[in-house]
Motif scaffolding. Sequence first.
Motif, PDB file in Angstrom:
ATOM      1  N   VAL A 163       0.854  -1.187   0.000  1.00 52.38           N
ATOM      2  CA  VAL A 163       0.000   0.000   0.000  1.00 52.38           C
ATOM      3  C   VAL A 163       0.895   1.245   0.000  1.00 52.38           C
ATOM      4  O   VAL A 163       1.821   1.354   0.803  1.00 52.38           O
ATOM      5  N   LEU A 164       0.574   2.176  -0.893  1.00 53.26           N
ATOM      6  CA  LEU A 164       1.368   3.386  -1.052  1.00 53.26           C
ATOM      7  C   LEU A 164       0.640   4.596  -0.485  1.00 53.26           C
ATOM      8  O   LEU A 164      -0.529   4.838  -0.786  1.00 53.26           O
ATOM      9  N   VAL A 165       1.362   5.368   0.337  1.00 47.58           N
ATOM     10  CA  VAL A 165       0.907   6.694   0.759  1.00 47.58           C
ATOM     11  C   VAL A 165       1.643   7.671  -0.140  1.00 47.58           C
ATOM     12  O   VAL A 165       2.872   7.702  -0.174  1.00 47.58           O
ATOM     13  N   GLU A 166       0.881   8.443  -0.912  1.00 42.43           N
ATOM     14  CA  GLU A 166       1.449   9.324  -1.933  1.00 42.43           C
ATOM     15  C   GLU A 166       1.798  10.684  -1.341  1.00 42.43           C
ATOM     16  O   GLU A 166       0.923  11.436  -0.923  1.00 42.43           O
ATOM     17  N   ALA A 167       3.088  10.981  -1.328  1.00 40.83           N
ATOM     18  CA  ALA A 167       3.568  12.260  -0.811  1.00 40.83           C
ATOM     19  C   ALA A 167       3.564  13.296  -1.924  1.00 40.83           C
ATOM     20  O   ALA A 167       3.627  12.951  -3.102  1.00 40.83           O
ATOM     21  N   PRO A 168       3.495  14.577  -1.562  1.00 41.44           N
ATOM     22  CA  PRO A 168       3.577  15.623  -2.588  1.00 41.44           C
ATOM     23  C   PRO A 168       4.983  15.650  -3.186  1.00 41.44           C
ATOM     24  O   PRO A 168       5.977  15.502  -2.471  1.00 41.44           O
ATOM     25  N   SER A 169       5.057  15.840  -4.487  1.00 41.75           N
ATOM     26  CA  SER A 169       6.340  15.898  -5.175  1.00 41.75           C
ATOM     27  C   SER A 169       7.142  17.081  -4.650  1.00 41.75           C
ATOM     28  O   SER A 169       6.560  18.135  -4.379  1.00 41.75           O
ATOM     29  N   PRO A 170       8.402  16.954  -4.432  1.00 45.27           N
ATOM     30  CA  PRO A 170       9.325  15.870  -4.753  1.00 45.27           C
ATOM     31  C   PRO A 170       9.595  14.914  -3.591  1.00 45.27           C
ATOM     32  O   PRO A 170      10.543  14.143  -3.625  1.00 45.27           O
ATOM     33  N   VAL A 171       8.766  14.926  -2.557  1.00 44.69           N
ATOM     34  CA  VAL A 171       8.961  14.068  -1.391  1.00 44.69           C
ATOM     35  C   VAL A 171       8.666  12.613  -1.783  1.00 44.69           C
ATOM     36  O   VAL A 171       7.678  12.352  -2.471  1.00 44.69           O
ATOM     37  N   PRO A 172       9.496  11.656  -1.342  1.00 46.63           N
ATOM     38  CA  PRO A 172       9.215  10.259  -1.663  1.00 46.63           C
ATOM     39  C   PRO A 172       7.973   9.758  -0.925  1.00 46.63           C
ATOM     40  O   PRO A 172       7.687  10.194   0.188  1.00 46.63           O
ATOM     41  N   GLY A 173       7.245   8.864  -1.570  1.00 39.62           N
ATOM     42  CA  GLY A 173       6.080   8.258  -0.944  1.00 39.62           C
ATOM     43  C   GLY A 173       6.486   7.256   0.120  1.00 39.62           C
ATOM     44  O   GLY A 173       7.654   6.888   0.251  1.00 39.62           O
ATOM     45  N   LEU A 174       5.497   6.797   0.891  1.00 39.33           N
ATOM     46  CA  LEU A 174       5.715   5.769   1.903  1.00 39.33           C
ATOM     47  C   LEU A 174       5.046   4.499   1.405  1.00 39.33           C
ATOM     48  O   LEU A 174       3.827   4.459   1.241  1.00 39.33           O
ATOM     49  N   LEU A 175       5.835   3.461   1.165  1.00 36.59           N
ATOM     50  CA  LEU A 175       5.324   2.193   0.650  1.00 36.59           C
ATOM     51  C   LEU A 175       5.358   1.161   1.764  1.00 36.59           C
ATOM     52  O   LEU A 175       6.417   0.873   2.321  1.00 36.59           O
ATOM     53  N   PHE A 176       4.190   0.634   2.104  1.00 27.63           N
ATOM     54  CA  PHE A 176       4.068  -0.347   3.183  1.00 27.63           C
ATOM     55  C   PHE A 176       3.923  -1.732   2.569  1.00 27.63           C
ATOM     56  O   PHE A 176       3.040  -1.967   1.737  1.00 27.63           O
ATOM     57  N   ILE A 177       4.817  -2.633   2.968  1.00 24.72           N
ATOM     58  CA  ILE A 177       4.857  -3.994   2.436  1.00 24.72           C
ATOM     59  C   ILE A 177       4.584  -4.962   3.579  1.00 24.72           C
ATOM     60  O   ILE A 177       5.287  -4.948   4.602  1.00 24.72           O
ATOM     61  N   GLN A 178       3.582  -5.812   3.398  1.00 22.10           N
ATOM     62  CA  GLN A 178       3.236  -6.782   4.417  1.00 22.10           C
ATOM     63  C   GLN A 178       4.236  -7.929   4.403  1.00 22.10           C
ATOM     64  O   GLN A 178       4.533  -8.489   3.352  1.00 22.10           O
ATOM     65  N   VAL A 179       4.796  -8.248   5.587  1.00 25.31           N
ATOM     66  CA  VAL A 179       5.720  -9.368   5.747  1.00 25.31           C
ATOM     67  C   VAL A 179       5.253 -10.241   6.899  1.00 25.31           C
ATOM     68  O   VAL A 179       4.502  -9.784   7.765  1.00 25.31           O
ATOM     69  N   SER A 180       5.701 -11.480   6.916  1.00 26.50           N
ATOM     70  CA  SER A 180       5.260 -12.399   7.969  1.00 26.50           C
ATOM     71  C   SER A 180       6.055 -12.225   9.267  1.00 26.50           C
ATOM     72  O   SER A 180       5.566 -12.539  10.345  1.00 26.50           O
ATOM     73  N   GLU A 181       7.284 -11.713   9.177  1.00 29.49           N
ATOM     74  CA  GLU A 181       8.105 -11.537  10.367  1.00 29.49           C
ATOM     75  C   GLU A 181       7.658 -10.308  11.144  1.00 29.49           C
ATOM     76  O   GLU A 181       7.353  -9.284  10.562  1.00 29.49           O
ATOM     77  N   GLY A 182       7.681 -10.402  12.455  1.00 30.52           N
ATOM     78  CA  GLY A 182       7.347  -9.259  13.294  1.00 30.52           C
ATOM     79  C   GLY A 182       8.568  -8.402  13.572  1.00 30.52           C
ATOM     80  O   GLY A 182       9.705  -8.827  13.366  1.00 30.52           O
ATOM     81  N   LYS A 183       8.344  -7.193  14.051  1.00 29.97           N
ATOM     82  CA  LYS A 183       9.432  -6.295  14.437  1.00 29.97           C
ATOM     83  C   LYS A 183      10.035  -6.819  15.734  1.00 29.97           C
ATOM     84  O   LYS A 183       9.319  -7.096  16.689  1.00 29.97           O
ATOM     85  N   THR A 184      11.356  -6.957  15.763  1.00 27.59           N
ATOM     86  CA  THR A 184      11.987  -7.527  16.957  1.00 27.59           C
ATOM     87  C   THR A 184      13.026  -6.611  17.604  1.00 27.59           C
ATOM     88  O   THR A 184      13.385  -6.834  18.751  1.00 27.59           O
ATOM     89  N   VAL A 185      13.546  -5.623  16.885  1.00 28.66           N
ATOM     90  CA  VAL A 185      14.580  -4.748  17.445  1.00 28.66           C
ATOM     91  C   VAL A 185      14.282  -3.300  17.072  1.00 28.66           C
ATOM     92  O   VAL A 185      13.399  -3.019  16.259  1.00 28.66           O
ATOM     93  N   LYS A 186      15.072  -2.403  17.636  1.00 30.45           N
ATOM     94  CA  LYS A 186      14.947  -0.978  17.315  1.00 30.45           C
ATOM     95  C   LYS A 186      15.179  -0.753  15.825  1.00 30.45           C
ATOM     96  O   LYS A 186      16.009  -1.408  15.213  1.00 30.45           O
ATOM     97  N   ASN A 187      14.430   0.207  15.254  1.00 30.51           N
ATOM     98  CA  ASN A 187      14.611   0.549  13.838  1.00 30.51           C
ATOM     99  C   ASN A 187      16.052   0.981  13.582  1.00 30.51           C
ATOM    100  O   ASN A 187      16.653   1.654  14.412  1.00 30.51           O
ATOM    101  N   ARG A 188      16.575   0.669  12.416  1.00 27.90           N
ATOM    102  CA  ARG A 188      17.891   1.150  12.006  1.00 27.90           C
ATOM    103  C   ARG A 188      17.775   2.510  11.316  1.00 27.90           C
ATOM    104  O   ARG A 188      18.764   3.190  11.105  1.00 27.90           O
ATOM    105  N   ILE A 189      16.573   2.887  10.945  1.00 23.77           N
ATOM    106  CA  ILE A 189      16.296   4.182  10.328  1.00 23.77           C
ATOM    107  C   ILE A 189      14.906   4.600  10.816  1.00 23.77           C
ATOM    108  O   ILE A 189      14.050   3.738  11.052  1.00 23.77           O
ATOM    109  N   HIS A 190      14.712   5.889  11.005  1.00 22.59           N
ATOM    110  CA  HIS A 190      13.371   6.338  11.412  1.00 22.59           C
ATOM    111  C   HIS A 190      13.128   7.747  10.892  1.00 22.59           C
ATOM    112  O   HIS A 190      14.040   8.420  10.429  1.00 22.59           O
TER     113      HIS A 190
END
Length: 124
Positions: free
Chosen positions: A39-66
């Motif tokens: 699922v894509l959240v469309e940002a105003p140009s030239p900002v990159p959009g946010l693309l959410f991809i469903q995965v089977s693994e859960g979040k287990t550690v702190k984000n490496r980027i935020h």
Amino acid sequence: MILRHVTIDCSNAYDLATFWSTVTGWPVSDEDAPGDSEVLVEAPSPVPGLLFIQVSEGKTVKNRIHFDWMPTERTRDEEVERVIGLGARLYEDHRTADGLGWVTLLDPEGNEFCVERSTGERGL
């Protein structure tokens, strides 16, 4: 090169995209619907959009980027309260008595992001 999307792995792509759409005010793509695994959240140009991809693994550690967000229509504290009201949770509060600092929050799936002071609060 152009940065097109920032991609976020998650357990429910549509729900998390809807949360971030509400936070940012950017629309979910008309091509996406509940149950979609991407699922894509469309940002105003030239900002990159946010693309959410469903995965089977859960979040287990702190984000490496935020994300570090700076409100444009509210103060930092007003924005923190607004986003918490939308479903975020307080993680770490780095505000100081002199009004400086930031707040680290968690989105509904536990991904960290920060809210900083607005340009008005910075005197810019």
